[in-house]
Scaffold this active site. Sequence first.
Site, PDB file in Angstrom:
ATOM      1  CB  CYS A  44      19.236  24.985  11.084  1.00 53.52           C
ATOM      2  SG  CYS A  44      19.961  25.818  12.462  1.00 53.52           S
TER       3      CYS A  44
HETATM    4  C1  LIG Z   1      26.640  27.509  12.212  1.00 52.13           C
HETATM    5  O1  LIG Z   1      25.615  26.801  12.876  1.00 52.13           O
HETATM    6  C2  LIG Z   1      25.730  26.784  14.289  1.00 52.13           C
HETATM    7  C3  LIG Z   1      24.646  25.880  14.837  1.00 52.13           C
HETATM    8  O2  LIG Z   1      23.379  26.256  14.434  1.00 52.13           O
HETATM    9  C4  LIG Z   1      25.640  28.208  14.811  1.00 52.13           C
HETATM   10  O3  LIG Z   1      25.782  28.206  16.212  1.00 52.13           O
HETATM   11  C5  LIG Z   1      26.721  29.044  14.178  1.00 52.13           C
HETATM   12  O4  LIG Z   1      26.584  30.383  14.579  1.00 52.13           O
HETATM   13  C6  LIG Z   1      26.652  28.954  12.668  1.00 52.13           C
HETATM   14  N1  LIG Z   1      27.815  29.617  12.114  1.00 52.13           N
HETATM   15  C7  LIG Z   1      27.731  30.396  11.067  1.00 52.13           C
HETATM   16  C8  LIG Z   1      29.025  30.964  10.562  1.00 52.13           C
HETATM   17  O5  LIG Z   1      26.676  30.625  10.512  1.00 52.13           O
END
Ligand SMILES: *[C@@H]1O[C@H](CO)[C@@H](O)[C@H](O)[C@H]1NC(C)=O
Length: 168
Positions: A44
């Site tokens: 991701c």
């Molecule tokens: C963690 O992953 C989520 C889902 O992809 C995302 O919305 C979020 O911003 C991410 N948080 C960080 C701290 O990277």
Amino acid sequence: MTSQTTENPEYIYDLTVKDAKGKYVNLGIYKGKVLLIVNVASKCRMTNLNYTELNQLYEKYKGQGLEILAFPCNQFGEEEPGSNDEISEFVCARFRSEFPIFDKIEVNGNNASPLYKYLKLGNWGIFGDDIQWNFAKFLIDKDGQVVHRYYPTTSPLSLEYDIKKLLE
Ligand SMILES: *[C@@H]1O[C@H](CO)[C@@H](O)[C@H](O)[C@H]1NC(C)=O
């Protein structure tokens, strides 16, 4: 070996999951620990910071009884297509995660893993009890109670206060 799952578990510790090598792990081994359970995606685009922050939490609090259990899931935008070995390698090589990465599971629908069916009971998100996306987070206290469910957008480090309270 007994079956992988218990249909109506009374406790999270009644549940058995599979690790990335396919070996059964009874969650009873985590009795007395504070657990942070996360559905993860390695490919991701937004994952980096989540993994980095999860690592920071783990480094800081594992000695005090925090365990992070990560479950790869590809139900969200096919962002987790790799095999378990690839996933473990990715996380380990790139982020040196020391917390365990388990077998790939489903978190929503009829085939959702019994663990996620259990976690979601009474813990609703914006789409009913469905997990919205990668990196939804559940916090479990030392007695096995599911005490918090956080949205995927909640950054791991912002859970620090809640984790500290549960570790006391
Ligand atoms: C963690 O992953 C989520 C889902 O992809 C995302 O919305 C979020 O911003 C991410 N948080 C960080 C701290 O990277």
